[in-house]
Design a protein around this motif. Sequence first.
Motif, PDB file in Angstrom:
ATOM      1  N   THR A   3      -4.220  -6.507   6.483  1.00  0.00           N
ATOM      2  CA  THR A   3      -4.987  -7.478   7.088  1.00  0.00           C
ATOM      3  C   THR A   3      -4.409  -7.382   8.739  1.00  0.00           C
ATOM      4  OG1 THR A   3      -3.232  -8.969   6.785  1.00  0.00           O
ATOM      5  CG2 THR A   3      -5.154  -9.085   5.324  1.00  0.00           C
ATOM      6  N   GLY A   4      -3.580  -6.243   9.171  1.00  0.00           N
ATOM      7  CA  GLY A   4      -2.881  -6.310  10.010  1.00  0.00           C
ATOM      8  C   GLY A   4      -1.912  -7.212  10.746  1.00  0.00           C
ATOM      9  N   THR A   5      -1.487  -8.020   9.883  1.00  0.00           N
ATOM     10  CA  THR A   5      -0.523  -8.883  10.283  1.00  0.00           C
ATOM     11  C   THR A   5       0.990  -8.339  10.325  1.00  0.00           C
ATOM     12  OG1 THR A   5      -1.975 -10.442   8.750  1.00  0.00           O
ATOM     13  CG2 THR A   5       0.504 -11.188   9.424  1.00  0.00           C
ATOM     14  N   PRO A   6       1.439  -8.550  11.415  1.00  0.00           N
ATOM     15  CA  PRO A   6       2.735  -8.034  11.584  1.00  0.00           C
ATOM     16  C   PRO A   6       3.890  -8.725  10.801  1.00  0.00           C
ATOM     17  CG  PRO A   6       1.882  -8.432  13.712  1.00  0.00           C
ATOM     18  CD  PRO A   6       0.861  -8.950  12.743  1.00  0.00           C
ATOM     19  N   ALA A   7       4.738  -8.148  10.221  1.00  0.00           N
ATOM     20  CA  ALA A   7       5.717  -8.868   9.334  1.00  0.00           C
ATOM     21  C   ALA A   7       7.106  -8.595   9.567  1.00  0.00           C
ATOM     22  CB  ALA A   7       5.469  -8.154   7.605  1.00  0.00           C
ATOM     23  N   ILE A   8       7.770  -9.784   9.274  1.00  0.00           N
ATOM     24  CA  ILE A   8       9.285  -9.958   9.103  1.00  0.00           C
ATOM     25  C   ILE A   8       9.795  -9.878   7.563  1.00  0.00           C
ATOM     26  CG2 ILE A   8      11.457 -11.138   9.604  1.00  0.00           C
ATOM     27  CD1 ILE A   8       9.729 -12.230  12.237  1.00  0.00           C
ATOM     28  N   SER A  26       7.513   2.969   9.758  1.00  0.00           N
ATOM     29  CA  SER A  26       6.187   3.172  10.114  1.00  0.00           C
ATOM     30  C   SER A  26       5.767   2.327  11.157  1.00  0.00           C
ATOM     31  CB  SER A  26       5.378   2.804   9.026  1.00  0.00           C
ATOM     32  OG  SER A  26       5.084   1.391   8.454  1.00  0.00           O
ATOM     33  N   GLY A  27       6.657   1.290  11.479  1.00  0.00           N
ATOM     34  CA  GLY A  27       6.465   0.304  12.483  1.00  0.00           C
ATOM     35  C   GLY A  27       5.598  -0.954  12.071  1.00  0.00           C
ATOM     36  N   SER A  28       5.436  -0.793  10.666  1.00  0.00           N
ATOM     37  CA  SER A  28       4.297  -1.997  10.404  1.00  0.00           C
ATOM     38  C   SER A  28       5.195  -3.385  10.197  1.00  0.00           C
ATOM     39  CB  SER A  28       3.677  -1.696   9.039  1.00  0.00           C
ATOM     40  OG  SER A  28       4.338  -1.378   7.981  1.00  0.00           O
ATOM     41  N   LEU A  29       6.293  -3.501  10.165  1.00  0.00           N
ATOM     42  CA  LEU A  29       7.088  -4.596   9.920  1.00  0.00           C
ATOM     43  C   LEU A  29       8.594  -4.390  10.359  1.00  0.00           C
ATOM     44  CD1 LEU A  29       9.367  -4.219   7.371  1.00  0.00           C
ATOM     45  CD2 LEU A  29       7.572  -4.664   5.899  1.00  0.00           C
ATOM     46  N   MET A  61       2.203  -3.207  15.577  1.00  0.00           N
ATOM     47  CA  MET A  61       2.601  -3.447  14.179  1.00  0.00           C
ATOM     48  C   MET A  61       1.364  -3.559  13.340  1.00  0.00           C
ATOM     49  SD  MET A  61       6.051  -5.820  14.694  1.00  0.00           S
ATOM     50  CE  MET A  61       6.457  -5.883  12.663  1.00  0.00           C
ATOM     51  N   SER A  62       0.366  -4.155  14.006  1.00  0.00           N
ATOM     52  CA  SER A  62      -0.911  -4.569  13.301  1.00  0.00           C
ATOM     53  C   SER A  62      -1.650  -3.001  12.881  1.00  0.00           C
ATOM     54  CB  SER A  62      -1.807  -5.633  14.082  1.00  0.00           C
ATOM     55  OG  SER A  62      -3.259  -5.415  13.449  1.00  0.00           O
ATOM     56  N   ARG A  63      -1.878  -2.371  13.812  1.00  0.00           N
ATOM     57  CA  ARG A  63      -2.217  -1.119  13.880  1.00  0.00           C
ATOM     58  C   ARG A  63      -1.569  -0.229  12.774  1.00  0.00           C
ATOM     59  NH1 ARG A  63      -3.004  -1.732  19.360  1.00  0.00           N
ATOM     60  NH2 ARG A  63      -0.999  -0.411  19.704  1.00  0.00           N
ATOM     61  N   ALA A  64      -0.233   0.040  12.934  1.00  0.00           N
ATOM     62  CA  ALA A  64       0.486   0.439  12.106  1.00  0.00           C
ATOM     63  C   ALA A  64       0.433   0.258  10.592  1.00  0.00           C
ATOM     64  CB  ALA A  64       2.146   0.501  12.268  1.00  0.00           C
ATOM     65  N   GLY A  65       0.436  -0.988  10.091  1.00  0.00           N
ATOM     66  CA  GLY A  65      -0.338  -1.489   8.754  1.00  0.00           C
ATOM     67  C   GLY A  65      -1.388  -1.174   8.378  1.00  0.00           C
ATOM     68  N   GLN A  66      -2.143  -1.162   9.264  1.00  0.00           N
ATOM     69  CA  GLN A  66      -3.592  -0.835   8.683  1.00  0.00           C
ATOM     70  C   GLN A  66      -3.969   0.551   8.613  1.00  0.00           C
ATOM     71  OE1 GLN A  66      -5.836  -3.271  11.786  1.00  0.00           O
ATOM     72  NE2 GLN A  66      -6.573  -4.503  10.054  1.00  0.00           N
ATOM     73  N   ALA A  67      -3.087   1.412   9.192  1.00  0.00           N
ATOM     74  CA  ALA A  67      -3.176   2.725   9.129  1.00  0.00           C
ATOM     75  C   ALA A  67      -2.406   3.289   7.907  1.00  0.00           C
ATOM     76  CB  ALA A  67      -2.405   3.454  10.370  1.00  0.00           C
ATOM     77  N   LEU A  68      -1.742   2.511   7.168  1.00  0.00           N
ATOM     78  CA  LEU A  68      -1.107   2.792   6.088  1.00  0.00           C
ATOM     79  C   LEU A  68      -1.764   2.551   4.974  1.00  0.00           C
ATOM     80  CD1 LEU A  68       2.466   1.448   6.704  1.00  0.00           C
ATOM     81  CD2 LEU A  68       1.865   3.811   6.669  1.00  0.00           C
ATOM     82  N   VAL A  69      -2.568   1.413   4.762  1.00  0.00           N
ATOM     83  CA  VAL A  69      -3.300   0.991   3.664  1.00  0.00           C
ATOM     84  C   VAL A  69      -4.765   0.533   4.008  1.00  0.00           C
ATOM     85  CG1 VAL A  69      -1.271   0.283   2.475  1.00  0.00           C
ATOM     86  CG2 VAL A  69      -2.585  -1.457   3.792  1.00  0.00           C
ATOM     87  N   ASP A  70      -5.782   0.776   2.939  1.00  0.00           N
ATOM     88  CA  ASP A  70      -6.992   0.546   3.176  1.00  0.00           C
ATOM     89  C   ASP A  70      -7.404  -0.854   2.537  1.00  0.00           C
ATOM     90  OD1 ASP A  70      -7.062   1.187   0.600  1.00  0.00           O
ATOM     91  OD2 ASP A  70      -8.513   2.846   0.780  1.00  0.00           O
ATOM     92  N   GLY A  71      -6.767  -1.484   1.993  1.00  0.00           N
ATOM     93  CA  GLY A  71      -7.061  -2.799   1.359  1.00  0.00           C
ATOM     94  C   GLY A  71      -7.656  -2.818   0.034  1.00  0.00           C
ATOM     95  N   LEU A  72      -7.943  -1.516  -0.692  1.00  0.00           N
ATOM     96  CA  LEU A  72      -8.624  -1.508  -1.665  1.00  0.00           C
ATOM     97  C   LEU A  72      -8.061  -0.960  -2.839  1.00  0.00           C
ATOM     98  CD1 LEU A  72     -11.804   0.764  -0.015  1.00  0.00           C
ATOM     99  CD2 LEU A  72     -11.439  -1.494  -0.352  1.00  0.00           C
ATOM    100  N   GLY A  73      -6.926  -1.151  -2.986  1.00  0.00           N
ATOM    101  CA  GLY A  73      -5.889  -0.856  -3.940  1.00  0.00           C
ATOM    102  C   GLY A  73      -6.156  -1.368  -5.446  1.00  0.00           C
ATOM    103  N   ALA A  74      -6.582  -2.757  -5.148  1.00  0.00           N
ATOM    104  CA  ALA A  74      -6.959  -3.619  -6.399  1.00  0.00           C
ATOM    105  C   ALA A  74      -8.239  -3.200  -7.144  1.00  0.00           C
ATOM    106  CB  ALA A  74      -6.969  -5.158  -6.075  1.00  0.00           C
ATOM    107  N   MET A  75      -9.229  -2.664  -6.122  1.00  0.00           N
ATOM    108  CA  MET A  75     -10.353  -1.900  -6.702  1.00  0.00           C
ATOM    109  C   MET A  75     -10.176  -0.720  -7.415  1.00  0.00           C
ATOM    110  SD  MET A  75     -13.865  -2.295  -7.052  1.00  0.00           S
ATOM    111  CE  MET A  75     -14.381  -3.581  -5.923  1.00  0.00           C
ATOM    112  N   ARG A  76      -9.238   0.041  -6.784  1.00  0.00           N
ATOM    113  CA  ARG A  76      -8.965   1.327  -7.504  1.00  0.00           C
ATOM    114  C   ARG A  76      -8.136   1.146  -8.581  1.00  0.00           C
ATOM    115  NH1 ARG A  76      -8.351   2.800  -2.021  1.00  0.00           N
ATOM    116  NH2 ARG A  76      -6.179   2.392  -2.153  1.00  0.00           N
ATOM    117  N   VAL A  77      -7.212   0.067  -8.853  1.00  0.00           N
ATOM    118  CA  VAL A  77      -6.702  -0.095 -10.131  1.00  0.00           C
ATOM    119  C   VAL A  77      -7.710  -0.709 -11.396  1.00  0.00           C
ATOM    120  CG1 VAL A  77      -5.124  -1.618 -11.177  1.00  0.00           C
ATOM    121  CG2 VAL A  77      -4.691  -0.683  -9.098  1.00  0.00           C
ATOM    122  N   ALA A  78      -8.601  -1.435 -10.863  1.00  0.00           N
ATOM    123  CA  ALA A  78      -9.656  -2.047 -11.779  1.00  0.00           C
ATOM    124  C   ALA A  78     -10.654  -0.927 -12.246  1.00  0.00           C
ATOM    125  CB  ALA A  78     -10.708  -2.971 -10.694  1.00  0.00           C
ATOM    126  N   GLU A  79     -11.015   0.038 -11.240  1.00  0.00           N
ATOM    127  CA  GLU A  79     -11.702   1.121 -11.586  1.00  0.00           C
ATOM    128  C   GLU A  79     -10.990   2.084 -12.755  1.00  0.00           C
ATOM    129  OE1 GLU A  79     -12.883   2.948  -8.166  1.00  0.00           O
ATOM    130  OE2 GLU A  79     -14.326   1.404  -7.712  1.00  0.00           O
TER     131      GLU A  79
END
Length: 90
Positions: A3-8, A26-29, A61-79
């Motif tokens: 979601t591009g949310t910076p994290a601590i 990676s700079g995402s958190l 941080m937002s861009r770094a996080g989104q570059a790491l994941v596509d948000g489709l992991g749950a779909m891949r697991v279900a498939e």
Amino acid sequence: AATGTPAIAIRTAENQRVNLEGLSESGSLTWVGDSSDTDLEAKVVCELKRLTGDATRRAMMSRAGQALVDGLGAMRVAEAICELRTKTQV
């Protein structure tokens, strides 16, 4: 990250170390410490102040996080589960 949310981040168990190191590098958190740190509250407050005052860093941080994941992991697991189920029924 998707979601591009910076994290601590706060480590609560040893098995989280590798992930936190990688995500931090990676700079995402920002990994501020461990749950057992006596000064953890101060570290979190300090980092929150830093992030709230630095829009450029939050955007990075937002861009770094989104570059790491596509948000489709749950779909891949279900498939994968559906595929395994199909193979066992044949």
